[in-house]
Scaffold this motif. Structure first.
Motif, PDB file in Angstrom:
ATOM      1  N   PRO B  10       0.830  -1.214   0.000  1.00  0.00           N
ATOM      2  CA  PRO B  10       0.000   0.000   0.000  1.00  0.00           C
ATOM      3  C   PRO B  10       0.861   1.258   0.000  1.00  0.00           C
ATOM      4  O   PRO B  10       1.854   1.325   0.727  1.00  0.00           O
ATOM      5  N   TYR B  11       0.462   2.203  -0.807  1.00  0.00           N
ATOM      6  CA  TYR B  11       1.238   3.440  -0.942  1.00  0.00           C
ATOM      7  C   TYR B  11       0.563   4.560  -0.163  1.00  0.00           C
ATOM      8  O   TYR B  11      -0.609   4.882  -0.393  1.00  0.00           O
ATOM      9  N   GLN B  12       1.319   5.141   0.758  1.00  0.00           N
ATOM     10  CA  GLN B  12       0.774   6.211   1.596  1.00  0.00           C
ATOM     11  C   GLN B  12       1.150   7.557   0.992  1.00  0.00           C
ATOM     12  O   GLN B  12       2.324   7.883   0.888  1.00  0.00           O
ATOM     13  N   ARG B  13       0.163   8.326   0.605  1.00  0.00           N
ATOM     14  CA  ARG B  13       0.451   9.669   0.075  1.00  0.00           C
ATOM     15  C   ARG B  13       0.678  10.652   1.216  1.00  0.00           C
ATOM     16  O   ARG B  13       0.045  10.533   2.254  1.00  0.00           O
TER      17      ARG B  13
ATOM     18  N   ARG C  14       0.943   0.419  -9.499  1.00  0.00           N
ATOM     19  CA  ARG C  14       0.931  -1.040  -9.573  1.00  0.00           C
ATOM     20  C   ARG C  14       1.995  -1.534  -8.604  1.00  0.00           C
ATOM     21  O   ARG C  14       3.189  -1.473  -8.902  1.00  0.00           O
ATOM     22  N   PRO C  15       1.568  -2.024  -7.443  1.00  0.00           N
ATOM     23  CA  PRO C  15       2.519  -2.298  -6.354  1.00  0.00           C
ATOM     24  C   PRO C  15       3.640  -3.252  -6.754  1.00  0.00           C
ATOM     25  O   PRO C  15       4.749  -3.133  -6.249  1.00  0.00           O
ATOM     26  N   GLU C  16       3.357  -4.166  -7.679  1.00  0.00           N
ATOM     27  CA  GLU C  16       4.403  -5.145  -7.986  1.00  0.00           C
ATOM     28  C   GLU C  16       5.504  -4.557  -8.863  1.00  0.00           C
ATOM     29  O   GLU C  16       6.569  -5.119  -8.984  1.00  0.00           O
ATOM     30  N   GLN C  17       5.267  -3.397  -9.484  1.00  0.00           N
ATOM     31  CA  GLN C  17       6.339  -2.822 -10.293  1.00  0.00           C
ATOM     32  C   GLN C  17       6.633  -1.346 -10.037  1.00  0.00           C
ATOM     33  O   GLN C  17       7.701  -0.876 -10.421  1.00  0.00           O
ATOM     34  N   ILE C  99      -3.044   3.800  -0.999  1.00  0.00           N
ATOM     35  CA  ILE C  99      -3.443   3.230  -2.284  1.00  0.00           C
ATOM     36  C   ILE C  99      -3.078   1.752  -2.328  1.00  0.00           C
ATOM     37  O   ILE C  99      -1.934   1.372  -2.111  1.00  0.00           O
ATOM     38  N   GLU C 100      -4.061   0.923  -2.607  1.00  0.00           N
ATOM     39  CA  GLU C 100      -3.811  -0.511  -2.770  1.00  0.00           C
ATOM     40  C   GLU C 100      -3.264  -0.750  -4.173  1.00  0.00           C
ATOM     41  O   GLU C 100      -2.224  -1.360  -4.370  1.00  0.00           O
ATOM     42  N   ARG C 101      -4.015  -0.203  -5.157  1.00  0.00           N
ATOM     43  CA  ARG C 101      -3.626  -0.376  -6.548  1.00  0.00           C
ATOM     44  C   ARG C 101      -4.505   0.548  -7.394  1.00  0.00           C
ATOM     45  O   ARG C 101      -5.718   0.556  -7.230  1.00  0.00           O
ATOM     46  N   VAL C 106      -7.008   1.236   0.406  1.00  0.00           N
ATOM     47  CA  VAL C 106      -7.119   0.354   1.570  1.00  0.00           C
ATOM     48  C   VAL C 106      -8.096   0.992   2.550  1.00  0.00           C
ATOM     49  O   VAL C 106      -7.835   2.087   3.052  1.00  0.00           O
ATOM     50  N   MET C 107      -9.211   0.329   2.799  1.00  0.00           N
ATOM     51  CA  MET C 107     -10.238   0.940   3.639  1.00  0.00           C
ATOM     52  C   MET C 107     -10.313   0.314   5.016  1.00  0.00           C
ATOM     53  O   MET C 107     -11.261   0.573   5.764  1.00  0.00           O
TER      54      MET C 107
END
Ligand code: SF4
Ligand code: FES
Lengths: 124, 133, 245
Positions: B10-13, C14-17, C99-101, C106-107
């Motif tokens: 997960p990316y945190q802004r 895109r988390p994998e890249q 952000i998940e993707r 992510v909630m």
């Protein structure tokens, strides 16, 4: 029912919020006309400056009800504004030393209140 | 726990420090909060006036004269604008803090806001009459 | 009819890249009937199958399609291209959530908050089925109805700078949901829930920005719920001073 997650801690914010609300209400209703009178109409001579002559204001300030009114008009708005400034600091990203910010902000409102209170008592 | 093969990341802004400049709604909120700075200064001017009053007639006269300085006038005009902004926003939000029910219906927001403005007009007129009386 | 097109910028991740999100622009045929969600579906079907986003009902009921449209939190299925055309549109995942993707966030924290306020009726005394239902008049229902309209879309959290600054804050939807139960005549759990309200992370994390109520697609007014709770909490504080637990 026994899903006891750790009991949340009660905040003391109601004390400050109560003063904030009272000051905000006062400010909303009276500050504009106060600024208009003391800051614009009298300095520009639109209202004769006799309206704020020494005798008149001094007489008012040295009556017990006049003193009470002046204390409220001058000091209460500060409990409103310093509350906003305290929270505003957090909003603009000043996150360090929140405890000190709190002491300084409300301490300022407190100090000016005591200052006015002392002056009024002395004059009574 | 995630299995170790998870691709989740997960990316945190980050919240930009100037977040309140990025959207008009937030900017207006900040102006609303910012009115407190002008009103703080105004209260200090009054507290200072109280000090001068306690020091006698001449000191009081000096305070009145200081208020005639162009910078003082300019400040008060600005402060009046900001104080009015506070008033408007305060009245706007007032219905949200009121939960008044009449005959099973919630009192309309408009009514509450109007009542505030009527009170404001009366208070303003009363203050002007008292001061010029 | 016409062959006009519209450009949509989408914040992709895109988390994998990818190590950080980046903007990708898609050009699609413009149709004034098209919702933002349909535009995304067009892109996924016709242009780029790797794009991820959430949706289900397509009619503002399920609450899955929240996203930032030109910086404003909205439901993708309730926003239309015609309101932006001919300008370029920028879509981003809901603010204030990790952000998940792509447009999926992510909630978990949001759901935890909703669950934390005991979102169920706590009756004064349990009744058995044979004893019948808990009766309520339309007037009693009116007291909480608007707060029960929430679809858990999270737009209000994306609109809340206090949640952005401190995710400990219980937040708008959860507090509105709390109001929904505390205001219900069949419920007797107010005292339990007030402990949540009274906390720093409860209503006192709010500075009354008010944007939550503005962006809510279902007319819920979380800001009012919180403001009323501040009054309640202040009363509760006074009572607590004289009657320490
Ligand atoms: S209160 Fe409104 S904006 Fe917030 S989650 Fe519920 S429906 Fe969405
Ligand atoms: S798809 Fe269900 S709310 Fe938009």
């Amino acid at each position: 029912m026994s899903h006891q997650t750790s009991q949340p801690k009660r905040s003391h914010e109601p004390v400050f919020w109560g003063l904030f609300g009272a000051g905000g209400m006062l400010t909303a209703f009276l500050t504009p006309v106060m600024i208009l009178i003391t800051g614009i109409l009298i300095p520009l001579g639109i209202i004769d400056s006799d309206a704020l002559s020494y005798e008149r204001v001094h007489g008012f300030a040295t009556s017990w009800y006049g003193a009470a009114i002046l204390l409220v008009l001058i000091a209460l708005p500060l409990w409103h504004t310093l509350h906003r400034i305290f929270h505003g600091l957090h909003d603009i990203g000043v996150h360090r030393g929140r405890d000190w910010q709190q002491v300084i902000c409300y301490g300022f409102a407190f100090a000016v209140s005591v200052f006015c209170f002392t002056l009024l008592i002395q004059m009574l | 726990m995630q299995p170790h093969s998870s691709k989740r990341k997960p990316y945190q802004r980050e919240l930009p420090v100037d977040w309140w400049l990025k959207h008009a709604f937030y900017t207006k909120y900040m102006i609303r909060e910012g009115t407190s700075i002008a009103i703080t200064i105004y209260s200090c001017i009054l507290a200072w006036g109280l000090l001068r009053l306690s020091q006698g007639e001449q000191a009081w006269q000096g305070w009145l004269e200081a208020l005639q300085h162009p910078i003082a006038i300019l400040f008060h005009v600005l402060a009046l604008g900001l104080a009015l902004y506070h008033t408007i926003t305060w009245f706007d939000l007032a219905p949200k803090a009121a939960d008044i029910w009449l005959k099973g219906k919630k009192l309309e927001d408009k009514v509450i806001v109007m009542a505030h403005y009527v009170g404001f007009a009366l208070a303003t007129i009363a203050a002007l009459i008292i001061i010029t009386y | 009819m016409t062959n006009s097109t519209i450009d949509i910028d989408i914040l992709r991740y895109r988390p994998e890249q990818d190590n950080a999100p980046f903007v990708q622009t898609y050009r699609i045929p413009y149709d004034e009937e098209m919702s933002m969600l349909e535009a995304l579906q067009y892109i996924k079907d016709e242009v780029d199958g790797t794009l991820s986003f959430r949706w289900s009902c397509r009619m503002a009921i399920c609450g899955s399609c929240g996203m930032m449209i030109d910086g404003v939190p909205k439901l993708g299925c309730k926003a239309f291209l015609r309101d932006y055309y001919p300008n370029k549109i920028k879509l981003e995942p809901l603010a204030n959530f990790p952000i998940e993707r792509d447009l999926v966030v992510v909630m978990d924290d949001f759901i935890t908050k909703l669950e934390s306020i005991k979102p169920y009726i706590i009756p004064a005394e349990e009744k058995s089925l044979e004893q019948g239902e808990y009766i309520q008049t339309p007037e009693q229902m009116a007291k909480y109805k608007q707060f029960s309209m929430c679809i858990n879309c999270g737009l209000c959290y994306a609109a809340c700078p206090q949640y952005a600054l401190n995710t400990e804050f219980t937040g708008p939807a959860a507090l509105a949901l709390l109001a929904r139960y505390n205001r219900d005549s069949r419920d007797a759990g107010s005292a339990e829930r007030m402990a949540i309200v009274n906390a720093e992370e409860g209503v006192w994390g709010c500075t009354f920005v008010g944007y939550c109520s503005k962006v809510c697609p279902k007319g819920v007014d979380p800001a009012a719920a919180i403001q009323l709770f501040k009054v309640e909490s202040a009363k509760d504080y006074l009572i607590g001073m004289f009657k320490p637990e």
